[in-house]
Design a protein around this motif. Structure first.
Motif, PDB file in Angstrom:
ATOM      1  N   LEU A 301     -28.992   9.303  -7.656  1.00 16.76           N
ATOM      2  CA  LEU A 301     -28.888   7.980  -7.763  1.00 16.76           C
ATOM      3  C   LEU A 301     -27.745   7.925  -8.914  1.00 16.76           C
ATOM      4  N   THR A 302     -27.359   8.857  -9.756  1.00 12.57           N
ATOM      5  CA  THR A 302     -26.770   8.894 -10.865  1.00 12.57           C
ATOM      6  C   THR A 302     -25.120   9.351 -10.359  1.00 12.57           C
ATOM      7  N   ARG A 303     -25.103   9.603  -9.216  1.00 15.39           N
ATOM      8  CA  ARG A 303     -23.551   9.963  -8.482  1.00 15.39           C
ATOM      9  C   ARG A 303     -23.592   9.130  -7.289  1.00 15.39           C
ATOM     10  N   GLY A 345     -35.557  -3.145   9.404  1.00 13.59           N
ATOM     11  CA  GLY A 345     -36.448  -2.059   9.049  1.00 13.59           C
ATOM     12  C   GLY A 345     -35.938  -1.626   7.580  1.00 13.59           C
ATOM     13  N   VAL A 346     -35.272  -2.245   6.665  1.00 12.58           N
ATOM     14  CA  VAL A 346     -34.783  -2.044   5.460  1.00 12.58           C
ATOM     15  C   VAL A 346     -35.083  -3.366   4.546  1.00 12.58           C
ATOM     16  N   GLU A 347     -34.870  -2.693   3.254  1.00 14.27           N
ATOM     17  CA  GLU A 347     -35.195  -3.990   2.203  1.00 14.27           C
ATOM     18  C   GLU A 347     -34.168  -3.419   1.041  1.00 14.27           C
ATOM     19  N   ALA A 348     -33.510  -4.230   0.326  1.00 10.08           N
ATOM     20  CA  ALA A 348     -32.451  -4.235  -0.486  1.00 10.08           C
ATOM     21  C   ALA A 348     -32.721  -4.290  -2.020  1.00 10.08           C
ATOM     22  N   TYR A 349     -32.238  -3.904  -2.953  1.00  9.23           N
ATOM     23  CA  TYR A 349     -32.368  -3.834  -4.136  1.00  9.23           C
ATOM     24  C   TYR A 349     -31.278  -3.864  -5.216  1.00  9.23           C
ATOM     25  N   LEU A 350     -31.442  -4.630  -6.320  1.00 13.59           N
ATOM     26  CA  LEU A 350     -30.079  -4.705  -7.231  1.00 13.59           C
ATOM     27  C   LEU A 350     -30.692  -4.109  -8.659  1.00 13.59           C
ATOM     28  N   GLU A 351     -29.763  -3.461  -9.445  1.00 15.59           N
ATOM     29  CA  GLU A 351     -30.151  -3.054 -10.661  1.00 15.59           C
ATOM     30  C   GLU A 351     -30.139  -4.264 -11.575  1.00 15.59           C
ATOM     31  N   THR A 352     -30.968  -4.435 -12.331  1.00 15.78           N
ATOM     32  CA  THR A 352     -31.084  -5.445 -13.475  1.00 15.78           C
ATOM     33  C   THR A 352     -30.140  -4.899 -14.867  1.00 15.78           C
ATOM     34  N   LEU A 353     -30.340  -6.026 -15.664  1.00 18.82           N
ATOM     35  CA  LEU A 353     -29.234  -5.959 -16.809  1.00 18.82           C
ATOM     36  C   LEU A 353     -29.975  -4.709 -17.820  1.00 18.82           C
ATOM     37  N   VAL A 354     -31.272  -4.629 -17.638  1.00 16.95           N
ATOM     38  CA  VAL A 354     -32.108  -4.006 -18.568  1.00 16.95           C
ATOM     39  C   VAL A 354     -32.311  -2.431 -17.846  1.00 16.95           C
ATOM     40  N   GLY A 355     -31.833  -2.084 -16.708  1.00 21.20           N
ATOM     41  CA  GLY A 355     -31.708  -0.982 -15.977  1.00 21.20           C
ATOM     42  C   GLY A 355     -33.043  -0.818 -15.137  1.00 21.20           C
ATOM     43  N   GLY A 356     -33.687  -2.041 -14.898  1.00 22.30           N
ATOM     44  CA  GLY A 356     -34.751  -2.011 -13.784  1.00 22.30           C
ATOM     45  C   GLY A 356     -34.143  -2.395 -12.414  1.00 22.30           C
ATOM     46  N   LEU A 357     -35.024  -2.584 -11.598  1.00 23.94           N
ATOM     47  CA  LEU A 357     -34.608  -3.093 -10.236  1.00 23.94           C
ATOM     48  C   LEU A 357     -35.202  -4.580  -9.934  1.00 23.94           C
ATOM     49  N   VAL A 358     -34.574  -5.122  -9.013  1.00 24.99           N
ATOM     50  CA  VAL A 358     -35.198  -6.324  -8.489  1.00 24.99           C
ATOM     51  C   VAL A 358     -34.834  -6.706  -7.065  1.00 24.99           C
ATOM     52  N   LYS A 359     -35.780  -6.746  -6.227  1.00 26.85           N
ATOM     53  CA  LYS A 359     -35.716  -6.951  -4.596  1.00 26.85           C
ATOM     54  C   LYS A 359     -34.915  -8.149  -4.244  1.00 26.85           C
ATOM     55  N   TRP A 360     -33.798  -7.986  -3.518  1.00 23.60           N
ATOM     56  CA  TRP A 360     -33.190  -8.984  -3.007  1.00 23.60           C
ATOM     57  C   TRP A 360     -33.993  -9.588  -1.747  1.00 23.60           C
ATOM     58  N   GLY A 361     -34.363 -10.609  -1.730  1.00 25.77           N
ATOM     59  CA  GLY A 361     -34.778 -10.973  -0.587  1.00 25.77           C
ATOM     60  C   GLY A 361     -33.919 -11.299   0.510  1.00 25.77           C
ATOM     61  N   ARG A 362     -34.343 -11.267   1.797  1.00 20.15           N
ATOM     62  CA  ARG A 362     -33.289 -11.289   2.941  1.00 20.15           C
ATOM     63  C   ARG A 362     -32.683 -12.476   3.039  1.00 20.15           C
ATOM     64  N   ARG A 363     -33.192 -13.917   2.716  1.00 18.30           N
ATOM     65  CA  ARG A 363     -32.739 -15.017   3.107  1.00 18.30           C
ATOM     66  C   ARG A 363     -32.120 -15.576   1.745  1.00 18.30           C
ATOM     67  N   GLU A 397     -39.808   5.053  -7.486  1.00 17.75           N
ATOM     68  CA  GLU A 397     -40.287   6.104  -8.440  1.00 17.75           C
ATOM     69  C   GLU A 397     -39.016   7.000  -8.784  1.00 17.75           C
ATOM     70  N   ASP A 398     -38.298   7.371  -7.768  1.00 19.30           N
ATOM     71  CA  ASP A 398     -37.082   8.023  -8.033  1.00 19.30           C
ATOM     72  C   ASP A 398     -36.267   7.415  -9.041  1.00 19.30           C
ATOM     73  N   TRP A 399     -35.872   6.172  -9.128  1.00 13.29           N
ATOM     74  CA  TRP A 399     -35.184   5.281  -9.903  1.00 13.29           C
ATOM     75  C   TRP A 399     -35.737   5.278 -11.233  1.00 13.29           C
ATOM     76  N   ARG A 400     -37.190   5.230 -11.374  1.00 13.87           N
ATOM     77  CA  ARG A 400     -37.644   5.313 -12.929  1.00 13.87           C
ATOM     78  C   ARG A 400     -37.419   6.685 -13.524  1.00 13.87           C
ATOM     79  N   LYS A 401     -37.687   7.733 -12.262  1.00 10.81           N
ATOM     80  CA  LYS A 401     -37.206   9.040 -13.074  1.00 10.81           C
ATOM     81  C   LYS A 401     -35.814   9.421 -13.499  1.00 10.81           C
TER      82      LYS A 401
END
Length: 406
Positions: A301-303, A345-363, A397-401
């Motif tokens: 996820l860093t490359r 069968g998938v879901e989407a995420y965006l990185e937050t300003l503080v380095g976390g994740l936010v789930k992007w709702g389908r609609r 979990e991989d993102w947090r690591k």
């Protein structure tokens, strides 16, 4: 009608001559010549010939190259490869015999001969040698300076040509050739205003000279071309700056954060910037270049450049991620043999300003997810992580690591 004449067959060799060897025949002929029957054995060759006979061909050619008459390259060593080459030194000394003017004139003459033979580098060296001689003939030195300027011009040494022309003009500004050559050299390096000034002086001295007139036309045309090109560049830059200001205002009005980072810019960033749907019209919706990063176990996820991705070049702010995924994933991805990446069968995420994740709702539209103040557009690009629903927890979990490592 042409008649074809058959050639007679070659006669056969006499018995005993079928297996003759040409090299052996040459050797026996040489032996017969140098060692005829009855000659005293061990007869010695003269010393000079014996010395040559004992050398290899390469050694012989090397010694031959030390003789000025046969030189193909400059060899300043003597016969033993260490002492000076006396014959060469004697010839070099001849160049400096006579009065200073005679010496300078001799160098100039040799330079002229080389110039006629189009040996411009050699000619330039001879003119330089002539200028180094301290003689009182100002006209001769002026000629050599002008001639060297021409050599430098033809060799593409424009800065040196200009310097020689400047030196010549400081002594005699009433000659048109230095002005002409300086103009050519200046034009070659696109110093057009200076070239125009020089050719104007040349025309004032020789208004009827055809080559001067032709060069004046070329300089004027080049000046017009560069002026037009500069105006177009300024217009593009002004339009680009104006568009960037309009985009910045539009982002601010929507509450969308846009940040620059030290990361390597995306290769498409220049081709697909944030823009209005109708170029230059702030009343139309914004479109964003958006990278979809497909998460598979083992993804670094860093490359992101090495990850599996898709580019949505013009993702409208009014469009939802569900609409885009339905279009992008309508056909199986070539590398998705397990068919894990499907629109439902998938879901989407965006990185937050503080380095976390936010789930992007389908609609949820792109404008809604960006305007919340939690996420940002980084380096002009939206990055969304597309994850199979079954791997959602593992991705988080991989993102947090990853964030702990960096």
């Amino acid at each position: 009608m042409a008649v074809i004449e058959e050639l007679p067959e070659l006669p056969t060799l006499p018995p005993g001559m079928e297996n003759l060897d040409l090299n052996d025949m040459i050797k026996r002929a040489a032996d017969a010549h140098f060692n005829p029957p009855g000659a005293a054995p061990g007869a010695e060759l003269p010393a000079a010939i014996a010395a040559v006979k004992s050398q290899t061909p390469d050694e012989f050619l090397k010694q031959l190259n030390k003789m000025p008459l046969f030189m193909t390259s400059l060899d300043e060593t003597g016969e033993d490869d260490s002492a000076p080459n006396d014959a060469l030194e004697a010839i070099k000394a001849l160049q400096y015999e006579g009065s200073p003017r005679d010496i300078a004139l001799n160098f100039k003459t040799q330079g002229n001969d080389c110039f006629k033979a189009k040996q411009y580098r050699d000619a330039r060296e001879y003119y330089t040698k002539a200028l180094r001689v301290d003689c009182d003939d100002a006209e001769l030195q002026l000629d050599c300076t002008n001639n060297r300027a021409q050599c430098n011009l033809l060799l593409g040494n424009y800065a040196k040509c200009i310097a020689d022309c400047r030196a010549a003009l400081s002594r005699q500004p009433q000659r048109e050739k230095p002005w002409f050559r300086a103009a050519r050299a200046l034009l070659a390096i696109d110093r057009v205003p200076e070239a125009a000034a020089c050719i104007e002086n040349a025309m004032a001295l020789k208004p009827e000279h055809a080559q001067i007139a032709e060069l004046a036309v070329k300089i004027r045309q080049r000046g017009d071309f560069l002026a037009k090109k500069e105006a177009e560049t300024k217009a593009r830059e002004a339009a680009k700056a104006s568009a960037a200001r309009d985009i910045a205002i539009a982002l601010q009005a929507r509450g969308i954060v846009s940040k620059k980072t030290s990361a390597e810019p995306w290769a498409f960033a220049e081709e697909y910037p944030i823009a209005f749907t109708a170029p230059g019209d702030p009343r139309t919706p914004l479109v964003f270049p958006t990278v979809l990063v497909y998460y598979v176990p083992g993804t670094d996820l860093t490359r992101l450049a090495a990850a599996k991705t898709d580019l949505v070049a013009r993702f409208s702010e009014q469009s939802s991620i569900g609409e885009q995924l339905a279009e992008v994933l309508a056909q199986p991805l070539p590398w998705d043999g397990a068919r894990e990446f499907t629109p439902d069968g998938v879901e989407a995420y965006l990185e937050t300003l503080v380095g976390g994740l936010v789930k992007w709702g389908r609609r949820v539209s792109l404008m809604e997810v960006l305007a919340g103040g939690k996420t940002a557009v980084l380096d002009g690009v939206v990055v969304a992580y597309v994850v199979p629903k079954a791997l959602g927890k593992r991705f988080v979990e991989d993102w947090r690591k990853m964030k702990m490592r960096v």
